[in-house]
Design a protein around this motif. Sequence first.
Motif, PDB file in Angstrom:
ATOM      1  N   SER A  47     -23.103   5.736 -18.219  1.00  0.00           N
ATOM      2  CA  SER A  47     -22.841   6.050 -19.456  1.00  0.00           C
ATOM      3  C   SER A  47     -22.888   5.062 -20.542  1.00  0.00           C
ATOM      4  CB  SER A  47     -21.773   7.129 -19.710  1.00  0.00           C
ATOM      5  OG  SER A  47     -20.595   6.497 -19.270  1.00  0.00           O
ATOM      6  N   SER A  70     -30.321   5.065 -14.323  1.00  0.00           N
ATOM      7  CA  SER A  70     -29.189   4.363 -14.885  1.00  0.00           C
ATOM      8  C   SER A  70     -27.847   4.463 -14.046  1.00  0.00           C
ATOM      9  CB  SER A  70     -28.749   5.074 -16.210  1.00  0.00           C
ATOM     10  OG  SER A  70     -28.125   6.519 -15.995  1.00  0.00           O
ATOM     11  N   GLU A 120     -33.984  15.363 -30.734  1.00  0.00           N
ATOM     12  CA  GLU A 120     -33.522  15.811 -29.407  1.00  0.00           C
ATOM     13  C   GLU A 120     -33.912  17.243 -29.253  1.00  0.00           C
ATOM     14  OE1 GLU A 120     -31.113  14.990 -26.969  1.00  0.00           O
ATOM     15  OE2 GLU A 120     -31.194  16.860 -26.556  1.00  0.00           O
TER      16      GLU A 120
HETATM   17  C1  LIG Z   1     -23.489  14.880 -12.672  1.00  0.00           C
HETATM   18  C2  LIG Z   1     -23.370  13.318 -13.331  1.00  0.00           C
HETATM   19  C3  LIG Z   1     -22.072  12.693 -13.273  1.00  0.00           C
HETATM   20  C4  LIG Z   1     -22.274  11.373 -13.764  1.00  0.00           C
HETATM   21  N1  LIG Z   1     -20.893  10.643 -13.610  1.00  0.00           N
HETATM   22  C5  LIG Z   1     -20.730   9.640 -14.293  1.00  0.00           C
HETATM   23  C6  LIG Z   1     -19.391   8.836 -14.480  1.00  0.00           C
HETATM   24  O1  LIG Z   1     -18.665   9.388 -13.869  1.00  0.00           O
HETATM   25  N2  LIG Z   1     -19.609   7.959 -15.318  1.00  0.00           N
HETATM   26  C7  LIG Z   1     -20.446   7.285 -15.984  1.00  0.00           C
HETATM   27  O2  LIG Z   1     -20.442   6.399 -16.510  1.00  0.00           O
HETATM   28  N3  LIG Z   1     -21.620   7.762 -15.877  1.00  0.00           N
HETATM   29  C8  LIG Z   1     -21.883   8.911 -15.239  1.00  0.00           C
HETATM   30  N4  LIG Z   1     -23.205   9.528 -15.027  1.00  0.00           N
HETATM   31  C9  LIG Z   1     -24.407   8.819 -15.714  1.00  0.00           C
HETATM   32  C10 LIG Z   1     -24.621   9.094 -17.097  1.00  0.00           C
HETATM   33  O3  LIG Z   1     -24.576  10.353 -17.516  1.00  0.00           O
HETATM   34  C11 LIG Z   1     -25.964   8.581 -17.474  1.00  0.00           C
HETATM   35  O4  LIG Z   1     -26.079   7.392 -16.710  1.00  0.00           O
HETATM   36  C12 LIG Z   1     -26.405   8.638 -18.666  1.00  0.00           C
HETATM   37  O5  LIG Z   1     -26.289   9.928 -19.394  1.00  0.00           O
HETATM   38  C13 LIG Z   1     -27.825   8.248 -19.007  1.00  0.00           C
HETATM   39  O6  LIG Z   1     -28.113   8.261 -20.360  1.00  0.00           O
HETATM   40  P1  LIG Z   1     -29.544   8.459 -21.248  1.00  0.00           P
HETATM   41  O7  LIG Z   1     -29.440   8.265 -22.557  1.00  0.00           O
HETATM   42  O8  LIG Z   1     -30.677   7.705 -20.455  1.00  0.00           O
HETATM   43  O9  LIG Z   1     -29.791   9.946 -20.605  1.00  0.00           O
HETATM   44  P2  LIG Z   1     -28.990  11.346 -21.077  1.00  0.00           P
HETATM   45  O10 LIG Z   1     -27.653  10.919 -21.569  1.00  0.00           O
HETATM   46  O11 LIG Z   1     -29.255  12.429 -19.908  1.00  0.00           O
HETATM   47  O12 LIG Z   1     -29.858  11.571 -22.582  1.00  0.00           O
HETATM   48  C14 LIG Z   1     -31.143  12.081 -22.526  1.00  0.00           C
HETATM   49  C15 LIG Z   1     -31.449  12.913 -23.766  1.00  0.00           C
HETATM   50  O13 LIG Z   1     -32.814  13.289 -23.944  1.00  0.00           O
HETATM   51  C16 LIG Z   1     -33.057  14.644 -24.134  1.00  0.00           C
HETATM   52  N5  LIG Z   1     -34.303  14.988 -23.886  1.00  0.00           N
HETATM   53  C17 LIG Z   1     -34.922  14.894 -22.866  1.00  0.00           C
HETATM   54  N6  LIG Z   1     -36.376  15.430 -22.766  1.00  0.00           N
HETATM   55  C18 LIG Z   1     -36.542  15.391 -24.197  1.00  0.00           C
HETATM   56  C19 LIG Z   1     -37.564  15.667 -24.936  1.00  0.00           C
HETATM   57  N7  LIG Z   1     -38.791  15.815 -24.207  1.00  0.00           N
HETATM   58  N8  LIG Z   1     -37.626  15.771 -26.113  1.00  0.00           N
HETATM   59  C20 LIG Z   1     -36.292  15.455 -26.886  1.00  0.00           C
HETATM   60  N9  LIG Z   1     -35.330  15.411 -26.264  1.00  0.00           N
HETATM   61  C21 LIG Z   1     -35.483  15.206 -25.007  1.00  0.00           C
HETATM   62  C22 LIG Z   1     -31.902  15.393 -23.463  1.00  0.00           C
HETATM   63  O14 LIG Z   1     -31.743  16.614 -24.003  1.00  0.00           O
HETATM   64  C23 LIG Z   1     -30.533  14.382 -23.816  1.00  0.00           C
HETATM   65  O15 LIG Z   1     -29.996  14.707 -24.636  1.00  0.00           O
HETATM   66  C24 LIG Z   1     -23.223  10.896 -14.348  1.00  0.00           C
HETATM   67  C25 LIG Z   1     -24.217  11.520 -14.650  1.00  0.00           C
HETATM   68  C26 LIG Z   1     -24.418  12.963 -14.024  1.00  0.00           C
HETATM   69  C27 LIG Z   1     -25.652  13.589 -14.028  1.00  0.00           C
END
Ligand SMILES: Cc1cc2nc3c(=O)[nH]c(=O)nc-3n(C[C@H](O)[C@H](O)[C@H](O)COP(=O)(O)OP(=O)(O)OC[C@H]3O[C@@H](n4cnc5c(N)ncnc54)[C@H](O)[C@@H]3O)c2cc1C
Length: 614
Positions: free
Chosen positions: A422, A374, A45
């Motif tokens: 999420s 997502s 991460e």
């Molecule tokens: C403002 C906002 C409000 C939201 N509200 C809601 C809500 O109310 N309810 C809900 O259910 N969902 C909500 N969501 C959606 C939810 O947050 C996302 O759907 C979810 O987090 C996506 O999961 P993910 O693991 O794909 O990405 P993320 O959770 O963003 O995780 C990606 C990870 O990869 C890491 N990373 C990135 N690039 C690299 C790299 N090159 N090397 C190593 N690590 C890296 C990042 O640091 C991060 O930890 C919201 C999102 C946002 C932005």
Amino acid sequence: MGLFGGRKTVVVDADILVIGGGMAGCGATYESRYWGRDLKIVCVEKANIERSGAVAQGLYAINCYMGMQWGENQPEDHVRYARNDLMGLVREDLGYDIARHVDSTVHKFEEWGLPIMKDPKTGRYQREGKWQIMIHGESYKPIVAEAARKAATQVYNRIMVTHLLMDAKNPKRVAGAVGFNVRTGDFHVFRAKAVIVSAGGASHIFKPRSVGEGMGRTWYAPWSSASAYALPIEVGAKMTQMENRIVLTRFKDGYGPVGAYFLHLKTYTQNGYGEEYEKRWYEDTKALVGEYIDHHPVPTCLRNHAIIKEVAAGRGPIRMVTKEAFQDPHKETVGWENFLGMTIGQAVVWASQNIDPKEINPELTTSEPYVMGSHATCSGAWASGPEDYAPAEYQWGYNRMMTVDGLFGAGDTIGGTAHKFSSGSFTEGRIAAKAAVRYVMEKGRDQPQVSEQEVRDLQKTIYQPLENYRVGRNEITAGTVSPSYLLPIHGLQRLEKIMDEYVGGISTNYMTNGVLLERGLELLAMLKEDMSHMGAEDLHQLQRAWELSHRLLASESVTRHTLFREETRWPGYYYRGDHMKLDDEKWHCFTLSRYERKSGEWTMEKAPVYHIID
Ligand SMILES: Cc1cc2nc3c(=O)[nH]c(=O)nc-3n(C[C@H](O)[C@H](O)[C@H](O)COP(=O)(O)OP(=O)(O)OC[C@H]3O[C@@H](n4cnc5c(N)ncnc54)[C@H](O)[C@@H]3O)c2cc1C
């Protein structure tokens, strides 16, 4: 000191390597341990999984929960909902797969200590809307991260992954990844039998509405730097629906969410003159998209379209009518808590602008576009579907495996499956992990090999921006400006300007066309050439340089896809001025791309959309 002087090389062997410890990555790490008791599970991460990813700041609602235990919704209903919102185009097999498992994920969150609000009358989870349940979610991410930490053999925090490694014997099979520690500068080589990419979506590829010092305030997390797309694209994984960028209607300047306001507080919108305006644009929208405007609920992009048109017609600003709802003390509390639990910045903006929503109806605006898989859009990698449910054409191996052998994905990374949010992202991480463990076990002794030469070449490439700066700083003319290098912030601003003006950002009111896109590609190619002159003053800037590189490759993909799809499928997200209408006859399909890194060529194709659910 030479280029690598004083920096260690750390080599890690893993059975399963999870890149990105956000929601999907934590789900993948947790589930890998469940199925692979004796396997070496490594999560890497770039921040710290305790508070990383789009959920870092906490959330107020879990947006994807069926409620099957109470017969509230069935997985089929969710597929219908997502399909409707995406104007007909979703991977129904993948969406169904998440929906049928997502409730069990939410139940785990509760077991692990996440406080979920309950309806005092029914005892069920408190619904915010048909799919959303309300949580006290300030500690959502730490709770989820704890489960991943306990499951992992090791979590490597503060490592920015820059490139994937390929098998020396089979160029179509993944063999690991490399990156560097953003604090110590150590070079990290991860050799792995299977890799799960879950590195989040992409902000800051289009110019944001926020300017100057406020530039870091965007809706999607500013640290979502498109690695989820660039890493697979670079090794030839097929991508889908990259043109399907998302534009959000949010409270102005703070990007505060509107979901709880619309759904729970029952607020509504008006134009600057206090008039209802959506109906006014009904005929106009119908002429563009036909019967899709009659669907319920009205697809998100079409609601944006009405706002964009109304403001362009000179009747802005659009306001959220909060004055009525906020007279109820309970609703007023919920309205403020909604921000305090997830977007404190919006409360601060209102305070600084003398906005009390009880007295003044706050302004809304449409955001700059983001790329992600997502939320309410489905950009991402083209993945194999579940064995028991996916049509034959969508299956070429293991569930959630991309078109590169051994390379899996989840969350924002995987395309075609909007509205997972999420809980769905965590669930998809679990699904991908289960398949990845099976892949590793079935491969047995047939394991990939990493080429020492490839690793050394990448090591040189990764640290080159530090060397460029070390040499180029001798020619500094003023401040940090030198004719010999390009700083990451300058490259980022150039990228955002190109995408904004040529690919349908805020400056053109989301409008583009074939001519603009072709010119945009030429300018992106020039920026790409200049990337070898990137200069990084320190490790922080080195991270910025690689984030920019990932954003650039993802942007090129977005532009290619936007050029390929000759229709306007999602007015309100973007418009092709030369093809203003939705064209179901020719474009009721997915767009797919494949990048060939040696030649720099892109191949585009269409893939059929199968409607599995009636
Ligand atoms: C403002 C906002 C409000 C939201 N509200 C809601 C809500 O109310 N309810 C809900 O259910 N969902 C909500 N969501 C959606 C939810 O947050 C996302 O759907 C979810 O987090 C996506 O999961 P993910 O693991 O794909 O990405 P993320 O959770 O963003 O995780 C990606 C990870 O990869 C890491 N990373 C990135 N690039 C690299 C790299 N090159 N090397 C190593 N690590 C890296 C990042 O640091 C991060 O930890 C919201 C999102 C946002 C932005």
